[in-house]
Design an enzyme around this catalytic site. Sequence first.
Site, PDB file in Angstrom:
ATOM      1  N   HIS A  23       0.919  -1.448  -0.532  1.00  0.00           N
ATOM      2  CA  HIS A  23       0.008  -0.088   0.121  1.00  0.00           C
ATOM      3  C   HIS A  23       0.939   1.137   0.210  1.00  0.00           C
ATOM      4  O   HIS A  23       0.304   2.397  -0.766  1.00  0.00           O
ATOM      5  CB  HIS A  23      -0.784   0.302   1.508  1.00  0.00           C
ATOM      6  CG  HIS A  23      -2.020  -1.367   1.116  1.00  0.00           C
ATOM      7  ND1 HIS A  23      -2.141  -1.165   2.497  1.00  0.00           N
ATOM      8  CD2 HIS A  23      -2.871  -1.182   0.880  1.00  0.00           C
ATOM      9  CE1 HIS A  23      -3.420  -2.511   2.408  1.00  0.00           C
ATOM     10  NE2 HIS A  23      -3.743  -2.354   0.996  1.00  0.00           N
ATOM     11  N   ARG A  96      -1.901  -6.623  -8.292  1.00  0.00           N
ATOM     12  CA  ARG A  96      -0.946  -7.527  -7.904  1.00  0.00           C
ATOM     13  C   ARG A  96      -0.808  -8.578  -8.812  1.00  0.00           C
ATOM     14  O   ARG A  96      -0.708  -8.198  -9.664  1.00  0.00           O
ATOM     15  CB  ARG A  96      -1.175  -7.722  -6.035  1.00  0.00           C
ATOM     16  CG  ARG A  96      -0.810  -7.834  -5.255  1.00  0.00           C
ATOM     17  CD  ARG A  96      -1.146  -7.443  -4.075  1.00  0.00           C
ATOM     18  NE  ARG A  96      -2.629  -8.232  -4.035  1.00  0.00           N
ATOM     19  CZ  ARG A  96      -3.793  -8.199  -3.018  1.00  0.00           C
ATOM     20  NH1 ARG A  96      -2.913  -8.003  -1.520  1.00  0.00           N
ATOM     21  NH2 ARG A  96      -5.058  -7.902  -2.839  1.00  0.00           N
TER      22      ARG A  96
END
Length: 169
Positions: A23, A96
Amino acid sequence: MGQAPETRIAVYPGSFDPITNGHLDLILRTSRFVDRVIVAILGNETKQPLFSVQERREMLSEVTADYPNVEVDSFDGLLVDYAAGRGATMIVRGIRAISDYENEWQMALMNRRLQPQLETIFMMASEANSFVSSRLVKEVFKLGGSVSGLVPRPVEARLKARLPGVGNK
Ligand code: PNS
């Protein structure tokens, strides 16, 4: 000559329970190409969170303190309403593996239907963080594994304080 008005405001929404290095990397990279990044923590979470919204705000604020164009906030209700209310023109989400794609695709299209002016921008997670998730961090930590290098240091300290006796590696 006055200062140019803020034009590009991005909202980076999520649960951040807790914030990971994945993050953080995304927040910092986004902060380089927009005027302001608003990291928006979902308040009315259906999942039982480990950290309260206030604790998550504190962790996020601490690890982004050196970046003046990063703001931390929380929201309830529809993301697009919150983003529009804050004057944002884009929502940033990280991707991802390909397994993230389907859910993100659904959310992006639903959000576009609700608020067509708001663009969703996808950022690729960095290689080093592409397997890291808050869920796995919590699981590994609870089972006594090391999460060093996966979350910022203050988050590691909070995990240790929240779950004493585990994850002390
Ligand atoms: O970190 P997460 O859990 O993947 O974040 C999910 C989040 C907060 C982005 C998503 O659940 C969300 O936007 N919730 C707000 C409610 C909403 O707007 N729902 C419709 C989205 S299509």
